[in-house]
Design a protein around this motif. Structure first.
Motif, short mmCIF file in Angstrom:
data_model
loop_
_atom_site.label_atom_id
_atom_site.label_comp_id
_atom_site.label_asym_id
_atom_site.label_seq_id
_atom_site.Cartn_x
_atom_site.Cartn_y
_atom_site.Cartn_z
N CYS A 105 0.86 -1.18 0.00
CA CYS A 105 0.00 0.00 0.00
C CYS A 105 0.90 1.24 0.00
CB CYS A 105 -0.90 -0.01 1.24
SG CYS A 105 -1.81 1.54 1.46
N THR A 106 0.64 2.14 -0.94
CA THR A 106 1.51 3.32 -1.06
C THR A 106 1.26 4.33 0.07
OG1 THR A 106 -0.08 4.12 -2.68
CG2 THR A 106 1.98 3.24 -3.53
N TYR A 107 0.13 4.16 0.80
CA TYR A 107 -0.15 5.09 1.91
C TYR A 107 0.51 4.64 3.21
CZ TYR A 107 -3.65 7.34 -1.02
OH TYR A 107 -4.28 8.01 -2.02
N CYS A 108 0.29 3.35 3.58
CA CYS A 108 0.75 2.90 4.90
C CYS A 108 1.87 1.88 4.84
CB CYS A 108 -0.43 2.35 5.70
SG CYS A 108 -1.03 0.77 5.07
N ASN A 109 2.29 1.49 3.61
CA ASN A 109 3.34 0.48 3.43
C ASN A 109 2.95 -0.91 3.92
OD1 ASN A 109 5.25 2.04 2.07
ND2 ASN A 109 5.94 2.95 4.01
N ARG A 126 -13.60 -3.27 -5.20
CA ARG A 126 -13.08 -2.40 -4.14
C ARG A 126 -11.61 -2.73 -3.93
NH1 ARG A 126 -18.07 -3.54 -1.63
NH2 ARG A 126 -17.09 -5.27 -0.55
N TRP A 127 -10.74 -1.96 -4.56
CA TRP A 127 -9.30 -2.15 -4.41
C TRP A 127 -8.84 -1.24 -3.27
CZ3 TRP A 127 -6.36 -5.48 -7.49
CH2 TRP A 127 -7.01 -6.02 -8.62
N VAL A 128 -9.05 -1.71 -2.05
CA VAL A 128 -8.67 -0.89 -0.90
C VAL A 128 -7.73 -1.65 0.03
CG1 VAL A 128 -10.71 0.60 -0.88
CG2 VAL A 128 -10.75 -1.58 0.34
N ASP A 139 -3.63 2.26 -5.74
CA ASP A 139 -3.42 2.96 -7.01
C ASP A 139 -3.65 1.95 -8.15
OD1 ASP A 139 -2.42 4.14 -9.30
OD2 ASP A 139 -0.85 5.23 -8.20
N ARG A 140 -4.67 2.18 -8.96
CA ARG A 140 -5.00 1.24 -10.05
C ARG A 140 -3.85 1.04 -11.03
NH1 ARG A 140 -9.90 -0.41 -12.04
NH2 ARG A 140 -9.11 -0.01 -14.12
N ASP A 141 -3.11 2.14 -11.29
CA ASP A 141 -1.99 2.03 -12.23
C ASP A 141 -0.91 1.10 -11.69
OD1 ASP A 141 -3.28 3.73 -13.90
OD2 ASP A 141 -2.11 5.51 -13.35
N VAL A 142 -0.70 1.14 -10.36
CA VAL A 142 0.30 0.26 -9.75
C VAL A 142 -0.16 -1.20 -9.85
CG1 VAL A 142 1.49 -0.33 -7.59
CG2 VAL A 142 1.10 2.07 -8.18
#
Ligand SMILES: [Zn+2]
Ligand SMILES: [Zn+2]
Ligand SMILES: [Zn+2]
Length: 228
Positions: A105-109, A126-128, A139-142
């Protein structure tokens, strides 16, 4: 207890047949269409048949009741008008799986393994992030980039694999042409159908989640594979 099991299953099968029928009339009775779905309409058959296949597959895991289960299977298959040794009677995993390992996760690692085909949240698009403290969208691109890398790896493994001679069974790498020294025809060791069904899963994932670049790449590889 064992003796009462078979009649009870038969009454369940009868109920499914009566209430759900072919499973094609009402949307809520249809087989779910998931990214990992890969069976043909013939292989799926009716919901009652799918129920029989699944129950018998689970019960046959216990070797102590092998004979009873074999007989029960035969009777239940007859009930749903399916021949015991036909293709439709074979249990197959209805939903293939594809796991993206160590997705970060790019927010919380937070780092986790995502089953793109079976995870309930991902199925619902739901990609969360799974971390309860985070829950931010991925991030959908990731995600798409990671899937593209997997496809490229699968494609490369197919192209780099050894060829085996049909006549003498020797493997030949770095060969020229399509014939062995003995004159036999060379063929891929990783048979194309398996490779193609793996690509088909990526195609389904791309369509299900509208990953355009992934869809185009896979469509191109599938065409290449089919023309070989
Ligand atoms: Zn997170
Ligand atoms: Zn040979
Ligand atoms: Zn398509």
């Amino acid at each position: 207890m064992r003796s009462s099991f078979s009649p009870r299953l038969m009454s369940h099968v009868r109920t499914i047949e009566q209430q759900v029928g072919s499973g094609r009339e009402e949307p809520r009775h249809m087989f779910p269409q998931r990214a990992g779905s890969h069976l043909s309409a013939e292989q799926l058959g009716t919901p009652a048949l799918a129920f029989v296949r699944s129950v018998c597959a689970i019960m046959s895991l216990d070797e102590r009741v092998e004979d009873e289960v074999a007989l029960m299977r035969k009777n239940l298959l007859r009930m749903v008008h399916c021949k015991e040794f036909s293709d439709a009677a074979v249990f197959r995993e209805p939903c293939l799986s594809f796991v993206l390992r160590n997705f970060i996760c790019t927010y919380c690692n937070d780092c986790c393994d995502l089953d793109v085909c079976r995870d309930a949240d991902i199925q619902a698009k739901r990609w969360v992030c799974r971390s309860p403290a985070c829950g931010m969208p991925y991030d959908r691109d990731v995600v798409e980039q990671r899937l593209m890398e997997e496809v490229q790896r699968a494609g490369a493994a197919f192209q780099l694999q050894d060829l085996r001679c049909r006549k003498c069974a020797q493997t030949a790498s770095g060969h020229m042409g399509d014939r062995c020294a003995c004159g036999g025809l060379l063929e891929n060791t990783n048979a194309p159908p398996k490779h193609i069904s793996k690509l088909q899963v990526f195609h389904n994932i791309a369509e299900h989640h509208s990953f355009e670049l992934l869809r185009e790449t896979v469509a191109w590889l599938l065409r290449e594979g089919a023309s070989e």
